[in-house]
Design a protein around this motif. Structure first.
Motif, PDB file in Angstrom:
ATOM      1  N   SER A  84     -14.375 -49.634 -18.562  1.00 23.48           N
ATOM      2  CA  SER A  84     -14.189 -48.286 -19.480  1.00 23.48           C
ATOM      3  C   SER A  84     -15.045 -48.403 -20.396  1.00 23.48           C
ATOM      4  N   ARG A  85     -15.127 -49.299 -21.102  1.00 32.27           N
ATOM      5  CA  ARG A  85     -16.296 -49.417 -22.343  1.00 32.27           C
ATOM      6  C   ARG A  85     -17.764 -49.155 -21.791  1.00 32.27           C
ATOM      7  N   MET A  86     -17.907 -49.878 -20.862  1.00 26.73           N
ATOM      8  CA  MET A  86     -19.395 -49.387 -20.168  1.00 26.73           C
ATOM      9  C   MET A  86     -19.524 -47.902 -19.917  1.00 26.73           C
ATOM     10  N   ASP A  87     -18.649 -47.381 -19.422  1.00 26.35           N
ATOM     11  CA  ASP A  87     -18.512 -46.097 -19.170  1.00 26.35           C
ATOM     12  C   ASP A  87     -18.713 -45.106 -20.344  1.00 26.35           C
ATOM     13  N   SER A  88     -17.901 -45.511 -21.439  1.00 28.59           N
ATOM     14  CA  SER A  88     -18.201 -44.924 -22.754  1.00 28.59           C
ATOM     15  C   SER A  88     -19.340 -44.891 -23.268  1.00 28.59           C
ATOM     16  N   VAL A  89     -20.133 -46.190 -23.391  1.00 24.26           N
ATOM     17  CA  VAL A  89     -21.661 -46.178 -23.527  1.00 24.26           C
ATOM     18  C   VAL A  89     -22.431 -45.388 -22.863  1.00 24.26           C
ATOM     19  N   LEU A  90     -22.326 -45.517 -21.721  1.00 24.46           N
ATOM     20  CA  LEU A  90     -23.256 -44.676 -20.716  1.00 24.46           C
ATOM     21  C   LEU A  90     -22.885 -43.106 -21.046  1.00 24.46           C
ATOM     22  N   ARG A  91     -21.792 -42.954 -21.411  1.00 27.75           N
ATOM     23  CA  ARG A  91     -21.262 -41.297 -21.590  1.00 27.75           C
ATOM     24  C   ARG A  91     -22.052 -40.790 -22.930  1.00 27.75           C
ATOM     25  N   GLU A  92     -21.901 -41.670 -24.009  1.00 26.66           N
ATOM     26  CA  GLU A  92     -22.422 -41.379 -25.294  1.00 26.66           C
ATOM     27  C   GLU A  92     -23.941 -41.368 -25.223  1.00 26.66           C
ATOM     28  N   TYR A  93     -24.609 -42.206 -24.187  1.00 24.17           N
ATOM     29  CA  TYR A  93     -25.995 -42.041 -23.944  1.00 24.17           C
ATOM     30  C   TYR A  93     -26.564 -40.629 -23.383  1.00 24.17           C
ATOM     31  N   VAL A  94     -25.675 -40.055 -22.612  1.00 28.85           N
ATOM     32  CA  VAL A  94     -26.050 -38.900 -21.897  1.00 28.85           C
ATOM     33  C   VAL A  94     -25.872 -37.755 -22.866  1.00 28.85           C
ATOM     34  N   VAL A  95     -24.914 -37.824 -23.535  1.00 31.66           N
ATOM     35  CA  VAL A  95     -24.676 -36.869 -24.734  1.00 31.66           C
ATOM     36  C   VAL A  95     -25.638 -36.819 -25.576  1.00 31.66           C
TER      37      VAL A  95
END
Length: 99
Positions: A84-95
């Protein structure tokens, strides 16, 4: 060794034994028979949609991805919830990069 096994013969209780079993069960205050109303209110578990995790509003896709060992080791070292943390980091990157 024989392929068939000897099974003990099943002997049903006599009428007297059965009456004693029923009387003992009825005398147990914690094991009373269900009432007609309780039986009528029963529904099969298969009709209840309450099993498992609740459906998420934010559905995620199941994909197969290869990451470098260092990246996976870093996130796994953070403990449970690393995916889930990895997903959050990737989501921040996308934003940050979709502006």
């Amino acid at each position: 060794m024989s392929k068939t096994s000897k099974r003990p013969e099943i002997v049903p209780p006599t009428l007297e034994e059965d009456a004693a079993i029923v009387a003992a069960a009825l005398a147990d205050p914690d094991a009373q028979p269900l009432t007609d109303a309780q039986l009528k209110a029963m529904v099969p578990m298969s009709s209840l949609k309450t099993r498992g995790r609740p459906k998420s509003q934010n559905k995620k896709l199941l994909v197969s991805v290869r990451y470098s060992p260092e990246v996976v080791s870093f996130f796994k070292a953070t403990g449970e919830g690393w995916q889930s943390r990895m997903d959050s980091v990737l989501r921040e990157y996308v934003v940050l990069h979709s502006r």
